[in-house]
Design a protein around this motif. Sequence first.
Motif, PDB file in Angstrom:
ATOM      1  N   VAL A  94       0.840  -1.201   0.000  1.00  0.00           N
ATOM      2  CA  VAL A  94       0.000   0.000   0.000  1.00  0.00           C
ATOM      3  C   VAL A  94       0.876   1.253   0.000  1.00  0.00           C
ATOM      4  N   LYS A  95       1.941   1.226   0.799  1.00  0.00           N
ATOM      5  CA  LYS A  95       2.881   2.358   0.853  1.00  0.00           C
ATOM      6  C   LYS A  95       3.543   2.558  -0.512  1.00  0.00           C
ATOM      7  N   MET A  96       3.882   1.455  -1.167  1.00  0.00           N
ATOM      8  CA  MET A  96       4.502   1.534  -2.492  1.00  0.00           C
ATOM      9  C   MET A  96       3.525   2.149  -3.502  1.00  0.00           C
ATOM     10  N   CYS A  97       2.255   1.790  -3.407  1.00  0.00           N
ATOM     11  CA  CYS A  97       1.237   2.394  -4.282  1.00  0.00           C
ATOM     12  C   CYS A  97       1.226   3.905  -4.104  1.00  0.00           C
ATOM     13  N   LYS A  98       1.222   4.334  -2.855  1.00  0.00           N
ATOM     14  CA  LYS A  98       1.194   5.778  -2.546  1.00  0.00           C
ATOM     15  C   LYS A  98       2.408   6.482  -3.144  1.00  0.00           C
ATOM     16  N   LYS A  99       3.578   5.839  -3.030  1.00  0.00           N
ATOM     17  CA  LYS A  99       4.817   6.403  -3.571  1.00  0.00           C
ATOM     18  C   LYS A  99       4.677   6.688  -5.078  1.00  0.00           C
ATOM     19  N   TYR A 100       3.921   5.861  -5.773  1.00  0.00           N
ATOM     20  CA  TYR A 100       3.741   6.023  -7.221  1.00  0.00           C
ATOM     21  C   TYR A 100       2.463   6.793  -7.584  1.00  0.00           C
ATOM     22  N   GLY A 101       1.766   7.307  -6.582  1.00  0.00           N
ATOM     23  CA  GLY A 101       0.600   8.146  -6.840  1.00  0.00           C
ATOM     24  C   GLY A 101      -0.721   7.401  -6.944  1.00  0.00           C
ATOM     25  N   TYR A 102      -0.809   6.224  -6.321  1.00  0.00           N
ATOM     26  CA  TYR A 102      -2.031   5.429  -6.345  1.00  0.00           C
ATOM     27  C   TYR A 102      -2.480   5.150  -4.914  1.00  0.00           C
ATOM     28  N   GLU A 103      -3.749   4.793  -4.788  1.00  0.00           N
ATOM     29  CA  GLU A 103      -4.264   4.321  -3.504  1.00  0.00           C
ATOM     30  C   GLU A 103      -4.320   2.802  -3.555  1.00  0.00           C
ATOM     31  N   GLY A 104      -3.637   2.149  -2.653  1.00  0.00           N
ATOM     32  CA  GLY A 104      -3.624   0.693  -2.605  1.00  0.00           C
ATOM     33  C   GLY A 104      -4.753   0.144  -1.751  1.00  0.00           C
ATOM     34  N   LEU A 105      -5.435  -0.870  -2.262  1.00  0.00           N
ATOM     35  CA  LEU A 105      -6.511  -1.552  -1.538  1.00  0.00           C
ATOM     36  C   LEU A 105      -6.064  -2.987  -1.292  1.00  0.00           C
ATOM     37  N   TYR A 106      -5.768  -3.310  -0.050  1.00  0.00           N
ATOM     38  CA  TYR A 106      -5.264  -4.628   0.309  1.00  0.00           C
ATOM     39  C   TYR A 106      -6.377  -5.421   0.988  1.00  0.00           C
ATOM     40  N   PRO A 107      -6.626  -6.652   0.554  1.00  0.00           N
ATOM     41  CA  PRO A 107      -7.754  -7.424   1.089  1.00  0.00           C
ATOM     42  C   PRO A 107      -7.805  -7.518   2.611  1.00  0.00           C
ATOM     43  N   LEU A 108      -6.664  -7.589   3.268  1.00  0.00           N
ATOM     44  CA  LEU A 108      -6.678  -7.729   4.721  1.00  0.00           C
ATOM     45  C   LEU A 108      -6.967  -6.412   5.448  1.00  0.00           C
ATOM     46  N   ASP A 109      -7.156  -5.330   4.682  1.00  0.00           N
ATOM     47  CA  ASP A 109      -7.589  -4.079   5.294  1.00  0.00           C
ATOM     48  C   ASP A 109      -9.072  -4.145   5.654  1.00  0.00           C
ATOM     49  N   ASN A 110      -9.797  -5.098   5.068  1.00  0.00           N
ATOM     50  CA  ASN A 110     -11.209  -5.292   5.393  1.00  0.00           C
ATOM     51  C   ASN A 110     -11.342  -5.764   6.836  1.00  0.00           C
ATOM     52  N   VAL A 111     -12.377  -5.314   7.497  1.00  0.00           N
ATOM     53  CA  VAL A 111     -12.650  -5.745   8.864  1.00  0.00           C
ATOM     54  C   VAL A 111     -13.720  -6.830   8.800  1.00  0.00           C
ATOM     55  N   VAL A 112     -13.396  -8.012   9.324  1.00  0.00           N
ATOM     56  CA  VAL A 112     -14.298  -9.153   9.285  1.00  0.00           C
ATOM     57  C   VAL A 112     -14.438  -9.722  10.688  1.00  0.00           C
ATOM     58  N   ASP A 113     -15.646 -10.130  11.024  1.00  0.00           N
ATOM     59  CA  ASP A 113     -15.936 -10.733  12.325  1.00  0.00           C
ATOM     60  C   ASP A 113     -15.649 -12.235  12.252  1.00  0.00           C
ATOM     61  N   PHE A 114     -14.574 -12.673  12.898  1.00  0.00           N
ATOM     62  CA  PHE A 114     -14.191 -14.077  12.879  1.00  0.00           C
ATOM     63  C   PHE A 114     -14.875 -14.897  13.971  1.00  0.00           C
ATOM     64  N   SER A 115     -15.763 -14.279  14.746  1.00  0.00           N
ATOM     65  CA  SER A 115     -16.446 -15.024  15.804  1.00  0.00           C
ATOM     66  C   SER A 115     -17.696 -15.735  15.288  1.00  0.00           C
ATOM     67  N   GLN A 116     -18.070 -15.466  14.060  1.00  0.00           N
ATOM     68  CA  GLN A 116     -19.252 -16.110  13.480  1.00  0.00           C
ATOM     69  C   GLN A 116     -18.870 -17.437  12.823  1.00  0.00           C
ATOM     70  N   SER A 117     -19.807 -18.103  12.194  1.00  0.00           N
ATOM     71  CA  SER A 117     -19.516 -19.397  11.560  1.00  0.00           C
ATOM     72  C   SER A 117     -18.471 -19.225  10.460  1.00  0.00           C
ATOM     73  N   LYS A 118     -17.768 -20.300  10.172  1.00  0.00           N
ATOM     74  CA  LYS A 118     -16.734 -20.262   9.130  1.00  0.00           C
ATOM     75  C   LYS A 118     -17.329 -19.868   7.783  1.00  0.00           C
ATOM     76  N   HIS A 119     -18.494 -20.399   7.445  1.00  0.00           N
ATOM     77  CA  HIS A 119     -19.113 -20.070   6.153  1.00  0.00           C
ATOM     78  C   HIS A 119     -19.510 -18.591   6.087  1.00  0.00           C
ATOM     79  N   LYS A 120     -20.027 -18.057   7.185  1.00  0.00           N
ATOM     80  CA  LYS A 120     -20.411 -16.639   7.216  1.00  0.00           C
ATOM     81  C   LYS A 120     -19.169 -15.761   7.126  1.00  0.00           C
ATOM     82  N   THR A 121     -18.115 -16.152   7.825  1.00  0.00           N
ATOM     83  CA  THR A 121     -16.859 -15.401   7.760  1.00  0.00           C
ATOM     84  C   THR A 121     -16.321 -15.415   6.329  1.00  0.00           C
ATOM     85  N   ALA A 122     -16.315 -16.587   5.696  1.00  0.00           N
ATOM     86  CA  ALA A 122     -15.842 -16.701   4.311  1.00  0.00           C
ATOM     87  C   ALA A 122     -16.674 -15.821   3.386  1.00  0.00           C
ATOM     88  N   GLN A 123     -17.989 -15.839   3.548  1.00  0.00           N
ATOM     89  CA  GLN A 123     -18.864 -15.011   2.704  1.00  0.00           C
ATOM     90  C   GLN A 123     -18.568 -13.533   2.906  1.00  0.00           C
TER      91      GLN A 123
END
Length: 166
Positions: free
Chosen positions: A24-53
């Motif tokens: 993401v930092k490298m994207c910024k250096k080149y003038g882009y906004e980086g979107l990294y999948p792990l930036d998403n906030v997900v509730d891992f306390s729910q069922s595995k299938h719901k978390t995956a969805q």
Amino acid sequence: MKKIYIAGPDVFEQNSIEIGKKLVKMCKKYGYEGLYPLDNVVDFSQSKHKTAQDIFDANIAMIQKADIVIANLNPFRGKEPDSGTVFECGFAYGLKKEVYGYLSHTCNYLDSFNEDEKFAKEGYFCDDKKRLIEDFDYPLNLMLSCSTKILEGDFETVLKFLKGKE
């Protein structure tokens, strides 16, 4: 500022958060906004299938927001790229996004097989299970190679290529 969705199996590495921050930092250096999948906030306390969805839905939303997808297409758990990454590339292509991939080596796919892993049959090469090995002088399957601009190098190689296009 154009947004880049960062696709690839890097999310499975032990230090995936640090990798994401670096990309993401490298994207910024080149003038882009980086979107990294792990930036998403997900509730891992729910069922595995719901978390995956929830993970799937969040990543789809990120790809929809992005202008560009850059994918790590290096072999993952075998000779082929990560299947989730390949899906993301195809989805982005279907949305008419710019899709780029990088590989450490862009040799012909056929050449990625050792001599003991392939054999000639009626003018074609087959693998050890007698399945044809694709030989179109591309580094990956034609569906990915024809829909994605594939560069030899790393993530930054693609960013430099994009800047050179502007």
